[in-house]
Design an enzyme around this catalytic site. Structure first.
Site, PDB file in Angstrom:
ATOM      1  N   ARG A  64       0.855  -1.191   0.000  1.00  0.00           N
ATOM      2  CA  ARG A  64       0.000   0.000   0.000  1.00  0.00           C
ATOM      3  C   ARG A  64       0.890   1.240   0.000  1.00  0.00           C
ATOM      4  NH1 ARG A  64      -1.970   0.630   4.571  1.00  0.00           N
ATOM      5  NH2 ARG A  64      -1.485  -1.287   5.669  1.00  0.00           N
TER       6      ARG A  64
ATOM      7  N   TYR B 199      -1.168  -3.726  -6.860  1.00  0.00           N
ATOM      8  CA  TYR B 199      -1.058  -4.361  -5.547  1.00  0.00           C
ATOM      9  C   TYR B 199      -2.426  -4.444  -4.837  1.00  0.00           C
ATOM     10  CZ  TYR B 199      -0.285  -5.226  -0.693  1.00  0.00           C
ATOM     11  OH  TYR B 199      -0.388  -5.764   0.563  1.00  0.00           O
TER      12      TYR B 199
ATOM     13  N   LYS C  18      -9.661  -2.498   1.361  1.00  0.00           N
ATOM     14  CA  LYS C  18      -9.379  -1.339   2.205  1.00  0.00           C
ATOM     15  C   LYS C  18     -10.137  -0.092   1.721  1.00  0.00           C
ATOM     16  CE  LYS C  18      -6.319  -3.642   4.619  1.00  0.00           C
ATOM     17  NZ  LYS C  18      -6.615  -4.084   5.998  1.00  0.00           N
TER      18      LYS C  18
ATOM     19  N   HIS D 193     -11.416  -2.205  11.220  1.00  0.00           N
ATOM     20  CA  HIS D 193     -10.272  -3.042  10.848  1.00  0.00           C
ATOM     21  C   HIS D 193     -10.124  -4.098  11.954  1.00  0.00           C
ATOM     22  CE1 HIS D 193      -5.719  -3.078   9.625  1.00  0.00           C
ATOM     23  NE2 HIS D 193      -6.395  -3.986   8.983  1.00  0.00           N
TER      24      HIS D 193
ATOM     25  N   SER E  10      -1.642  -3.621  11.506  1.00  0.00           N
ATOM     26  CA  SER E  10      -1.063  -4.564  10.552  1.00  0.00           C
ATOM     27  C   SER E  10       0.220  -5.143  11.153  1.00  0.00           C
ATOM     28  CB  SER E  10      -0.738  -3.849   9.240  1.00  0.00           C
ATOM     29  OG  SER E  10      -1.860  -3.144   8.776  1.00  0.00           O
TER      30      SER E  10
ATOM     31  N   CYS F 119       0.580  -7.400  13.527  1.00  0.00           N
ATOM     32  CA  CYS F 119       0.561  -7.704  14.960  1.00  0.00           C
ATOM     33  C   CYS F 119      -0.163  -9.016  15.243  1.00  0.00           C
ATOM     34  CB  CYS F 119      -0.065  -6.563  15.752  1.00  0.00           C
ATOM     35  SG  CYS F 119       0.983  -5.116  15.859  1.00  0.00           S
TER      36      CYS F 119
ATOM     37  N   ASP G 218      -9.876  -9.705   9.074  1.00  0.00           N
ATOM     38  CA  ASP G 218      -9.332  -8.365   8.798  1.00  0.00           C
ATOM     39  C   ASP G 218     -10.349  -7.234   8.983  1.00  0.00           C
ATOM     40  OD1 ASP G 218      -7.047  -6.800   8.021  1.00  0.00           O
ATOM     41  OD2 ASP G 218      -7.973  -6.488   6.062  1.00  0.00           O
TER      42      ASP G 218
ATOM     43  N   ARG H 138       1.951 -12.316  -0.297  1.00  0.00           N
ATOM     44  CA  ARG H 138       0.573 -12.556   0.158  1.00  0.00           C
ATOM     45  C   ARG H 138      -0.013 -13.849  -0.393  1.00  0.00           C
ATOM     46  NH1 ARG H 138      -2.003  -8.474   3.471  1.00  0.00           N
ATOM     47  NH2 ARG H 138      -0.424  -6.881   3.670  1.00  0.00           N
TER      48      ARG H 138
ATOM     49  N   ASN I 159      -2.567 -17.244  24.175  1.00  0.00           N
ATOM     50  CA  ASN I 159      -3.393 -16.023  24.236  1.00  0.00           C
ATOM     51  C   ASN I 159      -4.846 -16.374  24.570  1.00  0.00           C
ATOM     52  OD1 ASN I 159      -1.140 -14.541  23.614  1.00  0.00           O
ATOM     53  ND2 ASN I 159      -1.607 -14.376  21.427  1.00  0.00           N
TER      54      ASN I 159
HETATM   55  C1  OXD Z   1      -3.172  -4.515   6.154  1.00  0.00           C
HETATM   56  C2  OXD Z   1      -3.717  -5.626   5.353  1.00  0.00           C
HETATM   57  O1  OXD Z   1      -2.161  -3.916   5.768  1.00  0.00           O
HETATM   58  O2  OXD Z   1      -4.675  -6.260   5.823  1.00  0.00           O
HETATM   59  O3  OXD Z   1      -3.755  -4.208   7.197  1.00  0.00           O
HETATM   60  O4  OXD Z   1      -3.225  -5.895   4.246  1.00  0.00           O
HETATM   61 MN    MN Z   2      -5.564  -5.303   7.474  1.00  0.00          MN
END
Ligand code: OXD
Ligand code: MN
Length: 592
Positions: free
Chosen positions: A70, A198, A207, A227, A249, A251, A276, A368, A494
């Site tokens: 991005r 991309y 997004k 998100h 992103s 994490c 997501d 990806r 977790n």
């Molecule tokens: C991001 C994605 O960058 O989901 O958050 O690709």
């Molecule tokens: Mn994302």
């Protein structure tokens, strides 16, 4: 083919006049159409077939090396008033933006086919879903959109019924980074993107629509476009609870969405609704219900392995498109972290020979996979329920090695919004010994289609309108010890924090009040199957007053950016934190 919707035909005609494609193809989303597009891309080298034995119906795509992520600096929100886009967005006046990008679109599809993709974000029959039409000259975008959205004839039928849709115009142009823009016109429900193939820049449903335009629509219609992943937790008694979680992103959002309960959690099950994005709306009773507007995963490959995310790995056996990963000599894929040891020989993401130790990564760090969500082994039976799933808790968190406890609950809704508004991740330390925080409120910084101050106010209003608001929790899996090592085992463990969260919203788990919020005592967590002594737990829960005060002081500049748009509650919550810390011992610790 054309549509029965005059406004759609007119827009398609206008775009064709501007971009001058050789052909126009309306996508029906059928298997035959998909096969034909793939055959065409295999023939021209856009896609490489993977080994049909190990990865049936899977393909590798290599993007242009300058087009792999991005591009936030070229991503604009073009509202009439700059203040409506806010300091969190790059802005340009709509007339200027249209003129600039239309000049680049002029003739951009000469010699190409223009694809018209009607799509629905969310289950086709859900009242929470919203539709769009993407026009693109990239067949790679079409086949990805088919995995990521409900695309084709059923979406077109819904659009014709409703008469409205989000307009997305995309052309790869000539991939020149100097002629690349991703522009959003929320007041016109329009997206224009040129010069990039991309995912986040070109698959406009994700997004651009589901978050940037979606958040704008959500605010004006009284819902939330977030998100966030959505997961379900089922305890051994068969009781199910759904939560939504926002992490920036990189994490571990996809990993958490597919978490496998650890040893000691026999009889528990975690199911996945989305990894997501969440669209969340109050139902007639005022309970928040969430859908996953997506139909697939567009996940980061590096680091995905048997330990970090076995469910994701099992999703990738068939019907996937891999972008910028490495290729093995038997037609399989590889990326850093997939196996402990790299194969002795690979073709890297740029198509060059690769051997371990050659000094380059084999897969691009942002490589990806595009995979159907239906193939996720942990997918929830209700993931396509038109009513969505009821949300009992929100979890937010970032990557912070200091200051914040493993898990804690906000004192109330406004405090929870404050916890999410100030969250972020540590950037590489800018000054020695000083961890610099990159604030990423609600993990929405790159994705909120309007002023973040208005967004926080919207969250506050939604909370006020709910008869019973979900709990808001903050987690921090990443506290380090004096030697810089992570203290918490993370991954499946977790689940222990997740169980406490679920029990907490059901009113059956204990906690004590810390300066940050309600923290579980050692005895409030389930330790079955894990050797984790109380002394170690105390380490990742204790609150250092000076670090807390430094954090609160750092929030002043963060809030100042929003001027008058900052809701009063945010600064009041910050001051309350300071007051609580000032009355605390230098190190606040659990006594029990
Ligand atoms: C991001 C994605 O960058 O989901 O958050 O690709
Ligand atoms: Mn994302």
């Amino acid at each position: 083919m054309t549509s029965q919707l005059e406004s759609l035909n007119r827009w398609v005609d206008d775009v064709a006049r501007l971009t001058q494609p050789d052909r126009i193809h309306w996508c029906d989303g059928s298997e035959a159409e998909n096969r034909a597009l793939i055959a065409q891309m295999e023939a021209d080298g856009t896609l490489i077939a993977l080994n049909p034995q190990t990865h049936p119906n899977c393909w590798l795509h290599r993007s242009h090396p300058s087009d792999v992520a991005r591009v936030e600096h070229l991503t604009l929100v073009c509202t009439k008033e700059q203040e409506d886009a806010g300091p969190n967005n790059h802005w340009m006046a709509p007339a200027e933006a249209h003129a600039k990008i239309d000049a680049l679109f002029a003739g951009s599809m000469k010699g190409r086919t223009m694809y018209v993709i009607p799509y629905c974000m969310g289950p086709i029959d859900s009242p929470i879903s919203r539709c769009g039409v993407e026009i693109t000259d990239s067949p790679y975008v079409v086949v990805n959109m088919r995995i990521m959205t409900r695309m084709g004839a059923p979406a077109l039928a819904r659009i014709e019924r409703e008469g409205t849709f989000v307009k997305g115009l995309h052309s790869t142009g000539d991939l020149d980074p100097d002629k690349r823009w991703i522009m959003h016109f929320p007041e016109e429900l329009t997206i224009k993107s040129i010069g990039s193939g991309y995912g986040g820049n070109a698959l406009l449903g994700k997004k651009c629509h589901a978050l940037r335009i979606g958040s704008w629509q959500a605010r004006s219609e009284g819902w939330l476009a977030e998100h966030m992943l959505i997961l379900g937790v089922e305890n051994p008694k068969g009781e199910k609870t759904y939560v939504a979680a926002a992490f920036p992103s990189a994490c571990g959002k996809t990993n958490f969405a597919m978490i496998i309960p650890p040893k000691g959690y026999e009889g528990w099950e975690v199911t996945t609704i989305g990894d997501d994005i969440a669209w969340i709306k109050p139902d007639a009773m005022g309970r928040l219900h969430a859908i996953n507007p997506e139909n697939g995963l567009f996940g980061v490959a590096p680091g995905t392995n048997e330990k970090s995310n076995p469910n994701a790995l099992a999703t990738l056996h068939a019907n996937c498109i891999f972008t910028n990963v490495a290729l093995t000599h038997d037609g399989d894929v590889w990326w850093e972290g997939l196996t402990e040891e790299a194969p002795s020989h690979l073709i890297d993401w740029t198509g060059k020979e690769w051997t371990p130790g050659c000094g380059r990564p084999a897969a691009h760090p942002n490589s990806r996979f595009t995979a159907p969500a239906s193939q996720v082994p942990s997918i929830d039976p209700a993931w396509e329920d038109p009513a969505g799933v009821p949300i009992s808790a929100f979890i937010v968190g970032g990557r912070v090695s200091k200051a914040f406890p493993l898990v804690f609950q906000s004192f109330d809704w406004a405090h929870g919004v404050y916890l999410a508004a100030t969250m972020g991740s540590e950037a590489t330390a800018a000054a020695v010994g000083q961890a610099a925080m990159r604030r990423d409120p609600f993990a929405m910084l790159p994705f909120c289609g309007y002023n973040m101050g208005d967004y926080w106010a919207h969250w506050l209003s939604i909370g006020r309108s709910l008869p019973e608001a979900p709990g808001i929790f903050r987690v921090n899996w990443f506290r380090k010890d004096e030697n810089g090592k992570f203290v918490w085992p993370g991954f499946g463990d977790n689940m222990r924090a997740l169980e406490w969260i679920v029990n907490r919203v059901k009113g059956r788990a204990g906690a004590v009040e810390s300066p940050y919020g309600w923290v579980p005592r050692y005895a409030d967590l389930n330790w079955k199957g894990l050797e984790f002594p109380k002394a170690k737990y105390d380490e990742i829960v204790k609150v250092d007053r000076e670090k807390g005060l430094a954090e609160a002081a750092d929030q002043v500049a963060h809030f100042a950016q929003f001027g008058d748009k900052l809701p009063k509650e945010m600064e009041l919550e910050r001051q309350l934190l300071v007051a609580r810390l000032e009355r605390s011992p230098a190190v606040w610790e659990l006594v029990a």
